[in-house]
Each structure stands twice: as C-alpha cells, then as structure tokens.
Design an enzyme around this catalytic site. Structure first.
Site, PDB file in Angstrom:
ATOM      1  N   GLY A 248      68.877  27.499  48.278  1.00 43.59           N
ATOM      2  CA  GLY A 248      69.752  26.570  47.574  1.00 43.59           C
ATOM      3  C   GLY A 248      69.247  25.150  47.552  1.00 43.59           C
TER       4      GLY A 248
ATOM      5  N   GLU B  66      73.590  32.668  55.680  1.00 37.21           N
ATOM      6  CA  GLU B  66      74.892  31.995  55.592  1.00 37.21           C
ATOM      7  C   GLU B  66      75.911  32.679  56.505  1.00 37.21           C
ATOM      8  OE1 GLU B  66      75.088  32.047  51.307  1.00 37.21           O
ATOM      9  OE2 GLU B  66      73.440  30.610  51.263  1.00 37.21           O
TER      10      GLU B  66
ATOM     11  N   GLU C 164      64.032  35.223  53.887  1.00 34.95           N
ATOM     12  CA  GLU C 164      64.658  34.060  53.259  1.00 34.95           C
ATOM     13  C   GLU C 164      64.589  32.872  54.223  1.00 34.95           C
ATOM     14  OE1 GLU C 164      67.558  35.470  49.921  1.00 34.95           O
ATOM     15  OE2 GLU C 164      68.645  34.954  51.736  1.00 34.95           O
TER      16      GLU C 164
ATOM     17  N   ASN D 282      72.091  37.778  44.320  1.00 35.95           N
ATOM     18  CA  ASN D 282      73.149  37.556  45.305  1.00 35.95           C
ATOM     19  C   ASN D 282      74.052  36.477  44.725  1.00 35.95           C
ATOM     20  OD1 ASN D 282      74.786  36.911  47.429  1.00 35.95           O
ATOM     21  ND2 ASN D 282      73.162  36.108  48.754  1.00 35.95           N
TER      22      ASN D 282
ATOM     23  N   HIS E 251      72.687  37.885  56.005  1.00 36.20           N
ATOM     24  CA  HIS E 251      72.289  36.687  55.255  1.00 36.20           C
ATOM     25  C   HIS E 251      72.425  35.466  56.166  1.00 36.20           C
ATOM     26  CE1 HIS E 251      72.162  33.481  52.311  1.00 36.20           C
ATOM     27  NE2 HIS E 251      71.586  34.351  51.498  1.00 36.20           N
TER      28      HIS E 251
ATOM     29  N   SER F  79      65.265  29.813  46.499  1.00 42.64           N
ATOM     30  CA  SER F  79      64.880  29.003  45.336  1.00 42.64           C
ATOM     31  C   SER F  79      63.876  29.708  44.420  1.00 42.64           C
ATOM     32  CB  SER F  79      64.366  27.628  45.774  1.00 42.64           C
ATOM     33  OG  SER F  79      65.398  26.914  46.452  1.00 42.64           O
TER      34      SER F  79
ATOM     35  N   LYS G 285      76.707  35.344  45.837  1.00 42.66           N
ATOM     36  CA  LYS G 285      77.450  34.587  46.850  1.00 42.66           C
ATOM     37  C   LYS G 285      78.915  34.494  46.412  1.00 42.66           C
ATOM     38  CE  LYS G 285      73.145  32.521  48.206  1.00 42.66           C
ATOM     39  NZ  LYS G 285      72.420  31.427  48.839  1.00 42.66           N
TER      40      LYS G 285
END
Ligand code: 13P
Length: 263
Positions: A181, A105, A175, A16, A103, A219, A18
């Site tokens: 991150g 985010e 996730e 991904n 996701h 991660s 991003k």
C-alpha cells in the site's frame, strides 16, 4: 488448485480486495474481470479474495467462468461458540477455492501469531481449499538484516504443522510489509532473492513442496508486474489496490500471461 488452465505451472494472480467493496461496485468489477480474463485467452490463473459477506454474490457472478474466488481469513476453529468468526467450511460452501492466511495486516492489527497462522492453514486445507500463506518482514527487520530469519520463522511455523502432501497444496505469498500500500514495490532483485530463499526452505520440506506457487505482493502495478513476474522464482502476484480497478488488474494478469510459466 483453482485453475482456468490445465497447465499447473501457469502463473497465478490473486486480487486481495481487503475491506473494500459494496454490492453495486462489486458486480461491475467482477463482471469486468471475468470478461477480461476470458478474453485474454492466455495461460494464466486468476482469483479474487473478497470480504466474506460478498462470497455469495461473487459465486453467483463468477461460477462457471475463468476466475476463482475466496476469502481473506478464516477462523482457527471449525465451528462453535466463536462470535464473529467465519469457518473455512462456510467459505467452501460458496464455491470458493482460495483463502488468504497470515496477511501482515492480520498479524499486525489482530495480533495473529505465526502459530495461529499455521493452525488456520490446517483448517483451510481440511476444508479442501488452497491457503495463500503470507510472509514478510517490516522495514526495521529488513534494515537490521533479519529478512531471511523473519520469513523463515513465519514459514516454518506453518510447514511444521503440515504433512508433505498438505504442504504441497499451499501457496506462499512474499509480501514485504514496507511495500504494501506504499506504492514502493520491492525491486525485482530484492523480491527474487527472498523468493529463492523461500524456495529452498520449501524444498527442505520435501521435493513436492519445492514447486508450490510463490507469489509476490506489495505495490504490484501494471507498470512493474512484468519485471517482477519475469523473475525465475516469482510465480505470480497477490494484488491489493490494483485489484480494485478492473483495467489495472487485467493489465497485471496480462503481464503474468506474457511472462509465461515460472522457470
Ligand atoms: P498493495 O498491492 O495495495 O500494495 O497490497 C498488497 C497486499 O497486501 C496484497 O495482499
């Protein structure tokens, strides 16, 4: 399913990107990944989800090779007056086979509800693509003992909208938000426990749904990938930061190949 292998149970590793990339660096990265995956000569399925403006470039560089590609989000609508949106059918025109939906985010920064994620999943399936449905809890939710409830609610909002046949076509990515991150992955035991729980929720939808690929994301790096992928309910990974470095991403793909098919 996007596949470089006839073995439907080979592990799946998806990058991904991003909101990273520019034409020149994408070209170098895509070429290195395609070449490296080809040379792995191993039973692992690999994909990359790029920013939508780069789908054409990605198609031109990956077509005919071992790496699948896709987008990171799509509209909840199939077409119409929705300025700025990208429809799943548009993504499909560029040879893509994958779309990430839900996701964390997007849930956090774009206020995407569990219901909206379910609708987007339907649009992706209608376009003939594979949705990678992301679920995961925040640190506060984990510490409050709510992990299972949170991921079950997120997953159920998607499953309730799908037939058993369509549900069997999805991929689910666990996730944990606190691991994304941060450099702080879930431990393999923590991840496996949630994956086993998600597997039981999927199985409750129908026998065919129990075997959908369950990816771990958060991660994942070359030094923890093999340990994570060795868990019986972890069928691969959704890779953020490490997917932007060909060497790291390929090392993760290699770890997936080394751990073989899911138990
Ligand atoms: P990182 O691998 O950078 O933690 O990101 C994980 C992720 O969000 C993949 O979708």
């Amino acid at each position: 399913m996007p596949t470089q292998s006839a073995n439907a149970r080979a592990k799946l590793v998806v990058g991904n990107w991003k909101m990273h990339g520019r034409l020149a660096e994408n070209a170098a990265l895509l070429q290195a990944v395609a070449q490296g995956v080809g040379e792995l000569n191993a039973d692992v399925r690999v994909g990359v989800c790029v920013p939508s403006p780069y789908l054409a470039q990605t198609q031109s560089l990956l077509e005919g090779g071992p790496v699948a590609w896709g987008a990171q989000d799509v509209s909840a609508f199939s077409h119409g007056a929705y300025t700025g949106e990208v429809a799943a059918g548009m993504v499909a025109e560029f040879g893509a086979t994958l779309v990430i939906v839900g996701h964390s985010e997007r849930r956090a920064y774009h206020r995407e509800s569990a219901e909206l994620v379910g609708i987007k999943t339907q649009r992706v399936l209608e376009a003939g693509l594979t949705p990678i449905v992301c679920v995961g809890e925040t640190l506060e939710e984990r510490e409050a003992g709510l992990t299972e409830q949170v991921v079950a609610d997120q997953l159920d909002e998607v499953l309730v909208k799908l037939s058993v046949e369509d549900a069997a076509r999805i991929v689910v990515a666990y996730e944990p938000v606190w691991a994304i991150g941060t450099g702080k992955s879930a431990s393999s035991d923590q991840a496996q426990a949630v994956h086993a729980f998600l597997r039981s929720r999927l199985a409750a939808k129908g026998a065919a749904v129990a075997s959908v690929p369950l990816l771990y994301g958060g991660s994942v790096k070359p030094d923890n990938a093999e340990e994570l992928f060795s868990q019986s309910d972890i069928d691969g990974g959704l890779i953020g930061g490490a997917s932007l470095k060909a060497q790291d991403f390929l090392a993760i793909c290699k770890a997936a190949a080394a751990t073989g098919v899911a138990g």
